[in-house]
Scaffold this motif. Sequence first.
Motif, short mmCIF file in Angstrom:
data_model
loop_
_atom_site.label_atom_id
_atom_site.label_comp_id
_atom_site.label_asym_id
_atom_site.label_seq_id
_atom_site.Cartn_x
_atom_site.Cartn_y
_atom_site.Cartn_z
N GLU A 1 -6.56 8.44 -43.26
CA GLU A 1 -5.73 7.24 -43.22
C GLU A 1 -4.48 7.49 -42.39
N ARG B 1 -5.25 7.78 -38.80
CA ARG B 1 -5.53 6.46 -38.23
C ARG B 1 -4.22 5.70 -38.01
N ARG B 2 -3.36 5.78 -39.07
CA ARG B 2 -2.08 5.08 -38.97
C ARG B 2 -1.23 5.64 -37.83
N GLU C 1 -2.59 4.40 -34.72
CA GLU C 1 -2.28 2.97 -34.62
C GLU C 1 -0.83 2.77 -34.19
N THR D 1 -13.07 -4.74 -37.86
CA THR D 1 -12.67 -4.41 -39.22
C THR D 1 -11.35 -5.10 -39.52
N ASP E 1 -8.73 -3.61 -40.13
CA ASP E 1 -7.70 -2.89 -39.38
C ASP E 1 -7.55 -3.46 -37.97
N ASP E 2 -8.69 -3.77 -37.35
CA ASP E 2 -8.64 -4.37 -36.00
C ASP E 2 -7.86 -5.67 -36.05
N ARG F 1 -5.60 -6.48 -38.17
CA ARG F 1 -4.17 -6.22 -38.38
C ARG F 1 -3.52 -5.81 -37.05
N ILE F 2 -4.20 -4.94 -36.30
CA ILE F 2 -3.64 -4.47 -35.02
C ILE F 2 -3.48 -5.64 -34.05
#
Lengths: 139, 687
Positions: free
Chosen positions: B247, B250-251, B254, B389, B391-392, B394-395
């Motif tokens: 995580e 990834r963060r 990101e 996802t 996450d995508d 959110r980005i």
Amino acid sequence: MRKHILLVDDDLSVQRLVTLTLGTADFDVVVAGDGATALAHAFSRTPDLILLDVMMPDMDGFAVATALRSRPATVGVPIIMLTARGSSDDLARSQALGIREHFIKPFSPLHLLRTVYEILDETLPPTSAIIRRLAEGGD
Amino acid sequence: MFWTLPRKARVYVVAVVIAAALLSLYLLRFPSPIRVPTHEIVPLLLILGIASLVTELRVITTPAGDQRTIVSAMFIASILLLGATLTLPAIVVATVGSHLILRRPWVKAVFNVAQYILTTGVAGGLYEATAIALGGGPAPGFNTFAGGCALAVLALSYFVINSGLVAAVIALSQGRPLLYVWNLANLEMLAQYAAMVVVGIIIAMLWETAPWSLALVAVILVGVYVSFSLAESLQTTQRDLLRRMDELQRRTAELSLLNEITGALARAADPSHLWGVIYEQAGRVFDTRCFCILLRDEGGEAFRLAFGRLSGSPLTAPADEPEAPKTTRLARVREPVLVTGAEARAIVEELPAAAAPEHIEAALAVPLTAGDRTVGMIVVAAEQPEAYTADDLRILGVIADQAAVAIEKARLQKEAAETRALHHLNILKAEFVSTVSHELRSPLTPIMGFAELLTMIDTNTETVREMAGEILRQAQHMQRLVDDLLDVSHMEAGRLRLELIEIDLDPLLRRTVREFSRQSDRHQIIYHRLSPLPRVRGDAVRLRQVLDNLLTNAIKYSPDGGRIDVRAWCTEQEIAISVADQGIGLPPDKIGRLFEKFYRVDNALAHRVRGSGLGLAIVKHLVDAHGGRIWVESEPGRGSTFTFTVPILPPDERQPSLRTSTDRAERGMDATHPGEERSHAEAYSAG
């Protein structure tokens, strides 16, 4: 004694209009086409009233008025400004120079005539007399 | 749980249970031989029962995700020492006990009991049969050939039956081939059973040679239990740590990406350059083969394509549809959304692009929000349902936020530049108008002056007088235009200031009406003072200008003559003045635009009547500047009534005497007055 009036304006048509109008009365009108000539006239013989155009080449009306106010002989001479402008700035400058009246172009020649009589403390002749003099050519 | 199983699996479970029940009956009828002395049976049963329960409760999850216990080792030890029949109580205690404690589904417990009975019964039977066949008796020594072979048979059969029965129920409930399911657990299970047999033998041998050493077994069991628990908690902690590390990584990735994006967006000065940056950055995170940035025009609802890429090539807006026709689904997107299937296709179909991608299964739609307004939208789409996802999403949301800020910045910069340019232009215009009007005034002076003198001269030639009169009228018209232009120029530059003083409107109105009455023989202009008029704060010259304009219009637009009524009355807070004519009037749809600059009512008469179209705009501005209101009531063919108001001075503000104000108004506009440029219109229009 005939009252002596100095007219300062670079525009020949305006010169002619004013001389014609003032010619209906018993005034001695001297014309100057620019500021320097006007000051020369005024300092050699103090006029009873000056009609002063503002927009002139080389030396504008305010400069002439300022010069007139700087000499004891001409400091009290009443001035009527003839101008195409009338912005607040101009009017404030006029007030500071003690200028009696502002005539914004185009003005009524008859109204100018009335004001001149008023300032020189003369009695306005009847209109018929003015008209007669006018028809005769103003002299 | 039972009823949710497929029918085949249900039948199988029932069959296993029945078979186990029958085998139990057989075992009870023909009990297996017991290796230990009779007095040891009860404590051994007790120990094996408790050990079975403990091991069954201790479930271990293998790295592959399967759940295992070592209860089979207890059962094997029990078979070796007590025989298959006396293993049954241990089976029941372990499975039913764990079922009750762990609240497992009852069907699982019943099946487990049944399959353990079958396994134990069959494997135990094979063990005895092998031992007897090889001449070792029903309970051979572990160090004999017969004992060894029997043990091997026990281990193998136990493994095959136990794992086979379980694999079958899994295969039947999941609808997969038996061998496939069995294979999955084969190797691991084999190793497990080998270990179990060893443990079982060790326990059995210990019991035979030194029963007290079973206490050691108990200690070992506790040790195993504790170490398993420790291992598992360690494993959990490790998994948790790994997950967190993932995580975190990834963060971090990101964050660095967002940092880059923010930087790139901040550097992109031109919005059109911005789109490319967003496309590039987004492409590093997720599938952007179909990528669109849509923008809404200011005030508009429809989206237009600002930037589009389909598999890297530019997407273009459709040529035949200048406005995007239907954007109902898109318009409903207020928050970033991740949609799949039909909904994704619905969004993609609404894209205002000439070519739409096919077979769309997933899409991200993120609005670009400036303030509380959606100014645009970023849409990406892909063919795989799992392409995106959360996450995508959110980005893309963060990218969109940055983009919206950049768009807003660009818009404000553009607006500021435009405002500056406009301001500059306004100054230029004001200067131009000022210059032109001054230039026009100079020649007007002799034209009007001589014409005035000419009209006065008493000649017998009427034609000369007429011509002079015409020159004067035209020059007056020109002069009014110049004055109006200058006023509007000052109005726009915000330089039209009022000289507000306390004034009395009644004499001003009276005088104005008197002067206008002299101008037109065909019009009867009447002044009505309907109530006493208190003093107001106003600019007498400008209020006179308002009246002049309204009266001039009333005369102009009633060409057939008639009455013009000027009424003045006082209400609680203001003085109202109305000018009513009986002229051509105004169509209702023109009234709204009447006070706009350069607006002139479009009809035949209006074309004949000259005017700049500035008068009423100036009038409205002057009335507004006085804090008053102006409105018009009109009917075509019946005339118009213009009414304006001027607020009354509160009583405590009134001063006893103000000579100059009324004086100046009385004298008309010829007086010198600071503040504004005015000509001597009075002197001409009165005559």
